[in-house]
Write a protein that holds these residues in place. Structure first.
Motif, short mmCIF file in Angstrom:
data_model
loop_
_atom_site.label_atom_id
_atom_site.label_comp_id
_atom_site.label_asym_id
_atom_site.label_seq_id
_atom_site.Cartn_x
_atom_site.Cartn_y
_atom_site.Cartn_z
N GLU A 20 0.85 -1.20 0.00
CA GLU A 20 0.00 0.00 0.00
C GLU A 20 0.88 1.25 0.00
N GLU A 21 1.95 1.18 0.80
CA GLU A 21 2.86 2.32 0.94
C GLU A 21 3.50 2.68 -0.39
N GLU A 24 1.05 4.38 -2.69
CA GLU A 24 0.85 5.80 -2.33
C GLU A 24 2.02 6.65 -2.81
N GLU A 25 3.25 6.18 -2.58
CA GLU A 25 4.44 6.94 -3.00
C GLU A 25 4.46 7.12 -4.52
N SER A 27 1.93 6.88 -6.62
CA SER A 27 0.77 7.67 -7.05
C SER A 27 1.02 9.16 -6.86
N LEU A 28 1.67 9.51 -5.76
CA LEU A 28 2.03 10.90 -5.51
C LEU A 28 3.04 11.37 -6.55
N THR A 52 -9.14 -0.18 -5.20
CA THR A 52 -7.99 -0.48 -4.33
C THR A 52 -7.62 -1.96 -4.37
N ASN A 58 -3.53 5.54 -7.28
CA ASN A 58 -4.44 6.32 -6.43
C ASN A 58 -4.54 7.72 -7.02
N GLU A 60 -6.30 10.19 -5.99
CA GLU A 60 -6.63 11.22 -4.99
C GLU A 60 -5.70 12.44 -5.11
N TYR A 61 -4.41 12.18 -5.36
CA TYR A 61 -3.44 13.28 -5.45
C TYR A 61 -3.72 14.15 -6.67
#
Length: 187
Positions: A20-21, A24-25, A27-28, A52, A58, A60-61
């Protein structure tokens, strides 16, 4: 050349390995790379909400960037019977629910025709050096993009580098850009 199903399996497997981490990294990083694209003067943006369970990018960013730039954002609502998508205006009070297919979608809202969308962020499993994309195989995005105006800009989001070649069908619509955690690619 591998067939589409083999490629789909490979990329699903590759994504399954991510924590997951790391998603996120990456995706950002993708959102930050996207800022370099020449797409930010448009008005209406279509963006998918990530599944997910399938470890998708992701978005979201990217949503935060779009909202920060006061853009009009539409999110897809799928109709599996008609194999079609509606584009629902994302507002502060929009209720998002997980569909029976595991897809986060607006419960209801104001829909616009595909022809009003200027920029589409497109989910994908893989893409090639010509900008051809490999999706999940239901054709939702190819059908949607075929209904858009000619000047629509398509942006694929991927954790991976390009394949050499993906076998295409007449109905496949190539991408204008792909954004990875490391770079943006124009086709």
């Amino acid at each position: 050349m591998m067939n589409k199903q083999q490629l789909r399996n490979i990329y699903k497997e590759k994504r399954a390995q991510f924590s997951e981490e790391s998603i996120e990294e990456m995706s950002l990083a993708i959102a930050n790379q996207a800022l370099r694209l020449p797409i930010w003067t448009a008005t209406n943006y279509h963006i998918f909400l990530p599944i997910t369970g399938k470890k998708e990018v992701n978005t979201e960013y990217l949503l935060h960037i779009l909202q920060g730039k006061d853009k009009t954002v539409f999110v897809p609502k799928t109709d599996f019977k008609a194999l079609a998508m509606k584009h629902i205006l994302l507002q502060e009070n929009t209720t998002i629910e997980i569909s029976e297919y595991g897809i986060p979608e607006p419960k209801e809202g104001i829909a616009v025709p595909s022809s009003q969308i200027d920029v589409v962020f497109v989910p994908l499993l893989a893409y090639d050096i010509q900008g051809n994309r490999l999706g999940y195989g239901k054709g939702f995005y190819d059908r949607f993009l075929s209904q858009c105006k000619k000047e629509v800009t398509t942006v694929g989001l991927s954790f991976f580098e390009a394949e050499k070649e993906i076998k295409t069908e007449a109905t496949d619509i190539p991408l204008d850009f792909v954004v990875t955690p490391d770079k943006t690619v124009a086709f």
